[in-house]
Design a protein around this motif. Structure first.
Motif, PDB file in Angstrom:
ATOM      1  N   UNK C  92      -1.970   7.434 -13.504  1.00 50.17           N
ATOM      2  CA  UNK C  92      -3.135   6.699 -13.983  1.00 50.17           C
ATOM      3  C   UNK C  92      -3.131   5.298 -13.383  1.00 50.17           C
ATOM      4  N   UNK C  93      -1.955   4.757 -13.118  1.00 52.89           N
ATOM      5  CA  UNK C  93      -1.919   3.375 -12.643  1.00 52.89           C
ATOM      6  C   UNK C  93      -1.384   3.258 -11.224  1.00 52.89           C
ATOM      7  N   UNK C  94      -1.078   4.384 -10.567  1.00 56.66           N
ATOM      8  CA  UNK C  94      -0.488   4.248  -9.239  1.00 56.66           C
ATOM      9  C   UNK C  94      -1.490   4.468  -8.112  1.00 56.66           C
ATOM     10  N   UNK C  95      -2.780   4.608  -8.470  1.00 57.47           N
ATOM     11  CA  UNK C  95      -3.813   4.708  -7.437  1.00 57.47           C
ATOM     12  C   UNK C  95      -4.826   3.586  -7.635  1.00 57.47           C
ATOM     13  N   UNK C  96      -5.194   2.930  -6.544  1.00 62.63           N
ATOM     14  CA  UNK C  96      -6.192   1.863  -6.596  1.00 62.63           C
ATOM     15  C   UNK C  96      -7.517   2.425  -7.112  1.00 62.63           C
ATOM     16  N   UNK C  97      -7.989   1.928  -8.269  1.00 61.33           N
ATOM     17  CA  UNK C  97      -9.188   2.513  -8.883  1.00 61.33           C
ATOM     18  C   UNK C  97     -10.462   2.304  -8.068  1.00 61.33           C
ATOM     19  N   UNK C  98     -10.432   1.402  -7.104  1.00 61.76           N
ATOM     20  CA  UNK C  98     -11.649   1.111  -6.351  1.00 61.76           C
ATOM     21  C   UNK C  98     -11.727   1.806  -5.004  1.00 61.76           C
ATOM     22  N   UNK C  99     -10.780   2.682  -4.736  1.00 63.03           N
ATOM     23  CA  UNK C  99     -10.840   3.410  -3.470  1.00 63.03           C
ATOM     24  C   UNK C  99     -10.942   4.905  -3.753  1.00 63.03           C
ATOM     25  N   UNK C 104      -7.845   6.464   0.118  1.00 66.77           N
ATOM     26  CA  UNK C 104      -6.438   6.237  -0.205  1.00 66.77           C
ATOM     27  C   UNK C 104      -5.531   7.015   0.738  1.00 66.77           C
ATOM     28  N   UNK C 144     -10.586   7.795 -11.111  1.00 68.29           N
ATOM     29  CA  UNK C 144     -10.844   7.993 -12.540  1.00 68.29           C
ATOM     30  C   UNK C 144     -11.551   9.309 -12.839  1.00 68.29           C
TER      31      UNK C 144
END
Lengths: 330, 277, 274
Positions: C92-99, C104, C144
């Motif tokens: 949930x937190x290891x991928x850049x939410x804006x890409x 990625x 997301x």
């Protein structure tokens, strides 16, 4: 009101929980019925979002902001109609809860002893008496040097010890029903075992009625008498613990058991469940599990399966169940 | 509420954009005979000491006030972002030096400093804008530096680094885009504040000079003759108050709307999460 | 690529207090195998993962990849060595939410020397997505919109994009739902079988390690208390700690679990009466 021996202690009928949202109500729990007799232990298993915790919280009257309908009866008395003050009394005297995160549920500024004794003090017992009872309770739950531990604070304790303190606070007022919501999830393997053993022992000594919520089937294998499986807000399967593990009637329970690696059978192939659980606003047609079900046929996408009562302990909602031998034989 | 504020701001921007085009040519010509006529159907907000229509002067002035403020905010934001990024990527010494300079800038009362600077630069709208940019950037730089520091500790930043990406790429593609939402909120609120500051500079005479109808300058001119016509000072005063409030409210609304949305997508909790060992 | 950890010590200091996270750790992770590292919280297993990648600097000892240390260990201002990749616990937190998933993954694909043409990069992104059981059309979606299990598979595809030789997975499935854990575990197993990559699987879940790993090391209090071929360690553990861990694991077998609980009940009765 004297409870009739034949009525179950806890009787949940057609319980539904919905959350308000901009697009109408989101159904989170859909018409779940449960019966738990005195001294019986029921486990509710399911993945995150299956609604299992909401069922537990609804029984304890903690879902005041959601729309809860149906019926929850404790010893024949309807709980959903109670005012929040009356419900507080029920929680004080008759229902206790143990939660997943002991650190978040303990007050960091109160001594351990005071927190364990609190239910008694609220109930009007003397301070000294309550405190002594708390120390006895902590000792019974295997907290070393209970007397000095009682004057310490939660942060001084390890995770396992905190969970014991939670259990002590839950049991001190001698509740009839204990609801344990993922009580071992945040703990290490060995601590998990200790808490489980303790929970089993104290529940056995008191003939306590327990509803345990968990995502981990292994945890309840030895603890529960019966297991109910929830999926997408519905109870899809319920059976005696032995038969549920040996011959799961519902394909979802079967799939869950096949998807976890087993220490006692390391060579077994893991069969992943395709796809992901549906979101409450976007439930599939027919049976909610059909898009992921290996046994699904056309009918599963169309008709919602009705609850089938196969014998006095097995019930399921499925068009193509894997019926246990003894049911087939009859 | 959000849409009400947004439409008020859209209307203000529209006025600033097309105002000068639709204003009658006579807006800057004085006709002493018409001086201080009260609001009427011919002059909605009356006329000023030189007989100019107050309403149309306001409309024309909107461009100066609002666009200058946008220019100021854009100016100091660019500088602030550059400084913060330089501090975050440039190593400990660069970071320390830049941040101490920022702290020095933050220690001065910004408006007083801007007044002095605008005066030294000779006064006028241009110098006022430069002065406000010069006093504004440390706030952006300091804030963004902290947010960059926080964002750079997210697991996904660590993941990008482990992939072997260059420092610049990690900063520009991963850290910066995930840090700017705080600034978006600040920008909206700042525009209102800068309009106010600009008016203040014009009011004390080191900002826009007559006949430029910048709103602060209008208040300045009108202040000399409040006795003859209250509307002359009231109109720009209310225009400033309304605009500042609108932008401030926009900032609040953006904060409420933007933050939880972005935050949840970054750190959505999972039910079965175990503590890291 | 084989990994040799020799006498590694890592100490964390905060103020005057210090904590020995890794205490003289010596380990072998053979080339092309999946090595499991099990331990409870505080055992130092996650710290070891971070040291293996070079996020944390080690205080003493050495970590050799095919006989030589990674660049990150040699210089202070380092750029990470893409040959060693890390999968984080929480997707949930290891991928850049804006890409997007595609962006990625492409970021890593770009780093490969032959990634000159945009066409090659695009087809490589699709290939990687399909390798982890996702669809090439998923490239356009943002993190997301994926479930936890899918996100973890994106993280694996991304790590694989730089064509690493060692993949270190720090609790890769413990944040995931039971029904999707197997998806991720099977992806890891297939990776090792097909590309012969060396995988280090760090987990608190002994069943997962037993299922997937050919070798295992058991950590406790910053030390490796036992290591060897998985079967040997699980079937005839030498160290008391390993034994206590194995005894504690719950299995989905009501009869065995009930027997364990009954044993404790008897012990408790005995203790209370005595």
């Amino acid at each position: 009101m004297s409870p009739d021996e034949s009525t179950p202690l806890l009787e949940v009928t057609q319980l539904s929980v919905a959350a308000p949202s901009p697009n109408g109500e989101l159904p989170l729990v859909r018409e779940v019925s449960l019966r738990v007799g005195r001294g019986e232990r029921l486990a509710i298993v399911g993945e995150s979002g299956s609604g299992k915790s909401l069922v537990a919280r609804s029984i304890a009257g903690l879902n005041r902001k959601l729309t809860v309908s149906g019926s929850v009866r404790l010893g024949g008395r309807e709980l959903l109609d109670l005012s929040s003050r009356q419900m507080n009394l029920v929680r004080r005297d008759r229902i206790s809860m143990v939660l997943q995160d002991p650190m978040a549920s303990l007050n960091p500024l109160m001594t351990v002893g005071a927190q364990v004794a609190e239910p008694l003090i609220i109930a009007g017992r003397g301070r000294r008496e309550s405190r002594d009872a708390a120390i006895r309770m902590l000792d019974e739950l295997g907290i070393p040097q209970a007397r000095s531990a009682a004057s310490g604070y939660p942060h001084e304790l390890s995770g396992g010890m905190r969970q014991r303190v939670m259990l002590a606070a839950a049991l001190i007022a001698e509740p009839e029903l204990l609801i344990a919501d993922e009580p071992t999830t945040a703990l290490d393997v060995r601590v998990q075992r200790q808490v489980l053993e303790l929970l089993h022992a104290v529940a056995a000594e008191r003939s306590l009625t327990v509803v345990m919520i968990t995502h981990d089937l292994s945890v309840v294998a030895g603890f529960a008498d019966r297991v109910a499986t929830m999926y997408a807000g519905r109870k899809v399967h319920e059976d005696r613990v032995d038969r549920l593990f040996a011959e799961p009637a519902h394909p979802y329970t079967r799939a869950l058991l096949d998807a976890i690696p087993r220490l006692d059978d390391p060579g077994a192939e893991l069969l992943p469940i395709a796809g992901t659980p549906p979101r409450p606003g976007a439930l599939p047609s027919g049976c909610s599990f059909h898009p992921r079900c290996p046994r699904a046929v056309e009918r599963c996408a169309v008709d919602v399966p009705a609850t089938t009562f196969a014998d006095d302990s097995l019930e399921f909602e499925c068009h193509r169940p894997l019926l246990p031998l003894e049911v087939v034989a009859r | 509420m959000f849409w009400v504020i947004l439409s008020v701001i859209a209307a203000l921007l529209l006025v600033a954009l097309v105002g000068p085009m639709i204003a009658p040519a006579s807006v800057n010509t004085s006709s002493i005979l018409d001086a201080f006529s009260a609001p009427s159907s011919a002059h909605w907000l009356g006329t000023d000491a030189q007989g100019r229509d107050v309403f149309w002067r306001l409309v024309v002035g909107a461009r100066y006030s609002i666009f200058s403020a946008v220019l100021v905010v854009a100016g100091y934001s660019v500088i602030g972002v550059l400084v913060a990024v330089a501090a975050a990527t440039g190593g400990r010494v660069v970071d320390q030096v830049l941040m101490r300079v920022c702290d020095a800038g933050l220690a001065l009362p910004p408006l007083v400093f801007a007044m002095g600077l605008a005066a030294v630069l000779g006064g006028g709208l241009g110098p006022a804008i430069v002065a406000l940019i010069a006093t504004g950037w440390p706030f952006t730089a300091r804030l963004l530096r902290e947010v960059l520091r926080e964002t750079s500790q997210s697991p996904f930043i660590e993941g990008a680094r482990v992939l072997g990406l260059s420092k610049t790429r990690v900063m520009m593609r991963h850290i910066l885009p995930n840090s700017l939402d705080v600034l978006i909120v600040k920008w909206a609120a700042d525009i209102g504040f800068v309009i106010l500051s600009l008016s203040a500079l014009s009011f004390i005479g080191v900002g826009a000079q007559p006949p430029i109808p910048e709103w602060g300058a209008l208040v300045n001119e009108a202040a000399r003759s409040t006795a003859q016509g209250w509307w002359v000072i009231f109109a720009p005063g209310i225009a400033i108050a309304l605009t500042v409030t609108a932008f401030a409210l926009l900032g609040d609304q953006l904060q409420a709307r933007l933050n939880p949305l972005l935050r949840t997508s970054v750190t959505a909790p999972t039910v079965n999460e175990r503590p890291a060992s | 690529m084989s990994v040799h950890v020799t006498g590694v010590t890592k100490r964390f200091r905060s103020g005057s207090r210090s904590h020995l996270a890794l205490d003289d750790v010596t380990l072998v992770m053979p080339h092309g195998e999946i090595t499991g590292i099990v331990g409870e919280s505080g055992s130092g297993k996650s710290t070891l993962a971070r040291c293996l990648v070079g996020i944390e600097q080690i205080d003493a000892g050495r970590i050799d990849y095919d006989g030589s240390p990674l660049q990150p260990f040699l210089s202070r201002r380092h750029r990470y060595d893409a040959r060693v990749q890390l999968i984080f616990q929480n997707p949930m937190s290891s991928l850049n939410p804006r890409m997007t998933a595609g962006q990625l993954i492409e970021e890593g694909v770009r780093r490969v020397p032959r990634a000159r043409s945009a066409d090659w990069r695009r087809s490589r992104v699709s290939e990687l997505l399909e390798m982890v059981g996702l669809d090439a059309t998923d490239a356009k979606r943002y993190p997301h919109s994926f479930s936890g299990g899918q996100r973890q598979r994106i993280a694996i595809a991304r790590a694989m994009s730089v064509e690493p030789e060692v993949l270190i997975c720090d609790e890769p499935v413990s944040a995931l739902d039971v029904s999707v854990q197997a998806q991720v575990l099977n992806v890891l197993r297939d990776l090792q079988r097909q590309s012969g990559i060396t995988i280090v699987l760090i987990s608190h879940d002994l069943a997962v390690v037993r299922h997937l790993c050919s070798r295992v090391a058991v950590m406790f209090g910053g030390r490796v208390v036992e290591q060897g071929p998985t079967e040997a360690v699980f079937d005839s553990p030498v160290h008391d700690y390993t034994r206590s861990l194995l005894d504690a694991v719950a299995v989905p077998d009501p009869r065995r679990e009930r027997a364990k609980l009954a044993e404790f009940g008897e012990y408790r009765e005995f203790r209370q009466s005595g």
